[in-house]
Design a protein around this motif. Structure first.
Motif, PDB file in Angstrom:
ATOM      1  N   THR A   1       0.792  -1.581  -0.416  1.00 53.64           N
ATOM      2  CA  THR A   1      -0.017  -0.249  -0.548  1.00 53.64           C
ATOM      3  C   THR A   1       0.933   1.262  -0.095  1.00 53.64           C
ATOM      4  OG1 THR A   1       0.037   0.050   2.678  1.00 53.64           O
ATOM      5  CG2 THR A   1      -2.094  -0.876   1.557  1.00 53.64           C
ATOM      6  N   ALA A   2       2.249   0.765   0.316  1.00 54.12           N
ATOM      7  CA  ALA A   2       2.752   2.433   0.348  1.00 54.12           C
ATOM      8  C   ALA A   2       2.826   3.232  -1.423  1.00 54.12           C
ATOM      9  CB  ALA A   2       4.307   1.729  -0.005  1.00 54.12           C
ATOM     10  N   LYS A   3       2.536   4.852  -0.889  1.00 52.05           N
ATOM     11  CA  LYS A   3       2.943   5.702  -2.454  1.00 52.05           C
ATOM     12  C   LYS A   3       4.366   5.516  -2.666  1.00 52.05           C
ATOM     13  CE  LYS A   3      -1.593   6.107  -2.491  1.00 52.05           C
ATOM     14  NZ  LYS A   3      -2.018   5.366  -1.990  1.00 52.05           N
ATOM     15  N   VAL A   4       4.667   5.501  -3.820  1.00 47.56           N
ATOM     16  CA  VAL A   4       5.635   5.898  -4.564  1.00 47.56           C
ATOM     17  C   VAL A   4       6.299   7.525  -5.336  1.00 47.56           C
ATOM     18  CG1 VAL A   4       7.793   5.160  -6.249  1.00 47.56           C
ATOM     19  CG2 VAL A   4       5.936   3.379  -5.272  1.00 47.56           C
ATOM     20  N   GLY A   5       7.085   8.420  -5.004  1.00 52.52           N
ATOM     21  CA  GLY A   5       7.822   9.324  -6.004  1.00 52.52           C
ATOM     22  C   GLY A   5       8.569   8.855  -6.035  1.00 52.52           C
ATOM     23  N   HIS A   6       8.363   9.973  -6.823  1.00 56.42           N
ATOM     24  CA  HIS A   6      10.300   9.988  -7.752  1.00 56.42           C
ATOM     25  C   HIS A   6      10.888  11.597  -7.440  1.00 56.42           C
ATOM     26  CE1 HIS A   6       8.118   6.549  -9.536  1.00 56.42           C
ATOM     27  NE2 HIS A   6       9.195   5.431 -10.239  1.00 56.42           N
ATOM     28  N   ILE A   7      12.444  11.129  -7.598  1.00 56.60           N
ATOM     29  CA  ILE A   7      13.417  12.120  -7.993  1.00 56.60           C
ATOM     30  C   ILE A   7      14.025  11.961  -8.787  1.00 56.60           C
ATOM     31  CG2 ILE A   7      14.769  13.985  -6.608  1.00 56.60           C
ATOM     32  CD1 ILE A   7      13.352  13.189  -4.009  1.00 56.60           C
ATOM     33  N   GLY A   8      14.001  13.057  -8.957  1.00 52.64           N
ATOM     34  CA  GLY A   8      15.826  12.750 -10.411  1.00 52.64           C
ATOM     35  C   GLY A   8      16.844  14.085 -10.530  1.00 52.64           C
ATOM     36  N   LEU A   9      17.876  13.915 -10.409  1.00 51.18           N
ATOM     37  CA  LEU A   9      18.473  14.785  -9.895  1.00 51.18           C
ATOM     38  C   LEU A   9      19.124  14.803 -11.011  1.00 51.18           C
ATOM     39  CD1 LEU A   9      19.244  14.121  -6.518  1.00 51.18           C
ATOM     40  CD2 LEU A   9      18.282  16.607  -7.245  1.00 51.18           C
ATOM     41  N   TYR A  10      20.735  15.647 -11.534  1.00 53.09           N
ATOM     42  CA  TYR A  10      21.416  15.724 -11.909  1.00 53.09           C
ATOM     43  C   TYR A  10      22.833  16.830 -11.500  1.00 53.09           C
ATOM     44  CZ  TYR A  10      20.341  20.357 -14.228  1.00 53.09           C
ATOM     45  OH  TYR A  10      20.301  21.705 -14.727  1.00 53.09           O
ATOM     46  N   ARG A  11      23.497  16.157 -12.556  1.00 50.17           N
ATOM     47  CA  ARG A  11      24.783  17.708 -10.992  1.00 50.17           C
ATOM     48  C   ARG A  11      25.323  18.210 -12.215  1.00 50.17           C
ATOM     49  NH1 ARG A  11      30.267  15.145  -8.157  1.00 50.17           N
ATOM     50  NH2 ARG A  11      29.712  14.001  -8.075  1.00 50.17           N
ATOM     51  N   ASP A  12      25.366  19.883 -12.378  1.00 53.36           N
ATOM     52  CA  ASP A  12      25.492  20.884 -12.805  1.00 53.36           C
ATOM     53  C   ASP A  12      27.258  20.643 -13.272  1.00 53.36           C
ATOM     54  OD1 ASP A  12      24.515  23.489 -13.382  1.00 53.36           O
ATOM     55  OD2 ASP A  12      27.118  23.360 -12.762  1.00 53.36           O
ATOM     56  N   PRO A  13      27.477  20.399 -14.754  1.00 55.34           N
ATOM     57  CA  PRO A  13      28.902  20.068 -14.967  1.00 55.34           C
ATOM     58  C   PRO A  13      29.438  21.426 -14.294  1.00 55.34           C
ATOM     59  CG  PRO A  13      27.408  20.999 -16.387  1.00 55.34           C
ATOM     60  CD  PRO A  13      26.555  20.559 -16.087  1.00 55.34           C
ATOM     61  N   GLN A  14      29.797  22.703 -14.005  1.00 52.95           N
ATOM     62  CA  GLN A  14      30.020  23.635 -13.238  1.00 52.95           C
ATOM     63  C   GLN A  14      30.318  23.859 -12.241  1.00 52.95           C
ATOM     64  OE1 GLN A  14      28.455  25.503 -16.213  1.00 52.95           O
ATOM     65  NE2 GLN A  14      29.927  24.915 -17.138  1.00 52.95           N
ATOM     66  N   THR A  15      28.779  23.927 -11.452  1.00 53.26           N
ATOM     67  CA  THR A  15      29.012  23.526  -9.582  1.00 53.26           C
ATOM     68  C   THR A  15      29.662  22.440  -9.537  1.00 53.26           C
ATOM     69  OG1 THR A  15      26.731  23.181  -9.350  1.00 53.26           O
ATOM     70  CG2 THR A  15      27.580  26.030  -9.854  1.00 53.26           C
ATOM     71  N   LEU A  16      28.925  21.457 -10.098  1.00 56.66           N
ATOM     72  CA  LEU A  16      29.077  19.605  -9.756  1.00 56.66           C
ATOM     73  C   LEU A  16      28.037  19.998  -8.210  1.00 56.66           C
ATOM     74  CD1 LEU A  16      32.776  19.298  -9.308  1.00 56.66           C
ATOM     75  CD2 LEU A  16      31.692  18.995 -11.020  1.00 56.66           C
ATOM     76  N   GLU A  17      26.761  20.657  -8.165  1.00 56.42           N
ATOM     77  CA  GLU A  17      25.568  20.865  -7.121  1.00 56.42           C
ATOM     78  C   GLU A  17      25.164  19.728  -8.062  1.00 56.42           C
ATOM     79  OE1 GLU A  17      25.637  21.662  -3.708  1.00 56.42           O
ATOM     80  OE2 GLU A  17      27.925  21.788  -4.176  1.00 56.42           O
ATOM     81  N   PRO A  18      24.269  18.865  -6.885  1.00 59.66           N
ATOM     82  CA  PRO A  18      22.627  18.709  -8.217  1.00 59.66           C
ATOM     83  C   PRO A  18      21.743  19.159  -8.138  1.00 59.66           C
ATOM     84  CG  PRO A  18      23.251  17.502  -5.322  1.00 59.66           C
ATOM     85  CD  PRO A  18      24.047  18.568  -5.349  1.00 59.66           C
ATOM     86  N   VAL A  19      21.339  19.113  -9.474  1.00 59.43           N
ATOM     87  CA  VAL A  19      20.436  19.951  -8.697  1.00 59.43           C
ATOM     88  C   VAL A  19      19.203  18.699  -9.797  1.00 59.43           C
ATOM     89  CG1 VAL A  19      19.837  22.278 -11.554  1.00 59.43           C
ATOM     90  CG2 VAL A  19      21.616  21.396 -10.631  1.00 59.43           C
ATOM     91  N   GLU A  20      17.692  19.816  -9.151  1.00 58.57           N
ATOM     92  CA  GLU A  20      16.211  18.592  -9.413  1.00 58.57           C
ATOM     93  C   GLU A  20      15.525  18.829 -11.023  1.00 58.57           C
ATOM     94  OE1 GLU A  20      13.634  19.884  -6.853  1.00 58.57           O
ATOM     95  OE2 GLU A  20      11.838  19.764  -8.382  1.00 58.57           O
ATOM     96  N   TYR A  21      15.728  17.384 -11.867  1.00 58.44           N
ATOM     97  CA  TYR A  21      15.027  17.703 -13.195  1.00 58.44           C
ATOM     98  C   TYR A  21      13.517  17.047 -13.031  1.00 58.44           C
ATOM     99  CZ  TYR A  21      16.427  12.892 -13.982  1.00 58.44           C
ATOM    100  OH  TYR A  21      17.154  11.706 -14.335  1.00 58.44           O
ATOM    101  N   TYR A  22      13.808  16.210 -11.740  1.00 58.09           N
ATOM    102  CA  TYR A  22      12.458  16.031 -11.447  1.00 58.09           C
ATOM    103  C   TYR A  22      11.892  15.894 -10.214  1.00 58.09           C
ATOM    104  CZ  TYR A  22       7.832  12.993 -12.282  1.00 58.09           C
ATOM    105  OH  TYR A  22       6.583  11.930 -13.187  1.00 58.09           O
TER     106      TYR A  22
END
Ligand code: URA
Length: 207
Positions: free
Chosen positions: A93-114
């Motif tokens: 019965t658990a619900k499922v969410g999704h998170i998509g992240l990519y790494r910004d090539p300049q800052t190397l910080e993760p950025v949310e895309y989904y």
């Protein structure tokens, strides 16, 4: 360093099979699902129970049932998808969410895309991602959930590097981390050593 290493013999055995470079995608996926179930059994140990009156063929009795605590499973795309079915086998019965992240090539910080989540009110969340490497994307995923008002979050990974655990501990001391194996280090390419390679590629048969 705060991390719970779930080193049950069955888990250790199956992680070793997953690490072998000759293990193909089908076995890799099946093993990941099995390990997720073994870990999930322990991670859900604190689920609240309630009393329920039932009748067996012999007598009435008070039994226990899970009290309907709302749970969300959130895989971090893409490798986290490999841990969803194992959790759903335990908690259908658990619900499922999704998170998509990519790494910004300049800052190397993760950025949310989904980001798509179930309703978050009174729901506890388990983030799943097989590899906890630098900890950047796990920490960003936790921050994202917290920004939506989610308070009770656990992080479940297969293999972790000490750097990843330290980063999540530092950024989110309230979040418990569960892993099947704590490895030695990261190499220059950001792979966990000895690790198991690229988990997403091994799950999906890509290169
Ligand atoms: N992501 C992977 O898939 N493997 C690693 O070793 C590190 C990050």
């Amino acid at each position: 360093m705060h991390v719970q290493v779930m080193d049950h013999p069955l888990i250790q055995h199956k992680v070793t099979l997953m690490r072998k470079k000759e293990t193909g995608s089908k076995d890799f996926r099946n093993l990941l699902e099995e390990i997720t179930m073994l870990m999930g059994y322990e991670i859900t140990r604190d689920l609240p129970l309630e009393d329920v009156e039932i009748e067996t063929p012999v007598a009435k009795m008070m039994g226990k049932q899970i009290s309907g605590k709302k749970l969300g499973i959130v895989p971090v795309l893409r490798a986290g998808l490999g841990m969803v079915q194992g959790m759903l086998n335990l908690i259908p019965t658990a619900k499922v969410g999704h998170i998509g992240l990519y790494r910004d090539p300049q800052t190397l910080e993760p950025v949310e895309y989904y980001c798509k989540l179930p309703d978050v009110e009174d729901r506890d969340f388990i983030i799943v991602d097989p590899m906890l490497a630098t900890g950047g994307s796990a920490s960003a995923a936790i921050t994202l959930l917290k920004e939506k008002g989610i308070k009770n979050i656990k992080l479940m990974c297969l293999v972790a590097a000490p750097q990843g655990v330290q980063k999540v501990n530092a950024d989110h001391p309230d979040v418990r981390i569960y892993v099947a194996a704590l490895d030695d280090k990261l190499n220059d390419q950001g792979y966990i050593v000895p690790g198991l390679g690229d988990a997403g590629d091994r799950i999906f048969g890509t290169k």
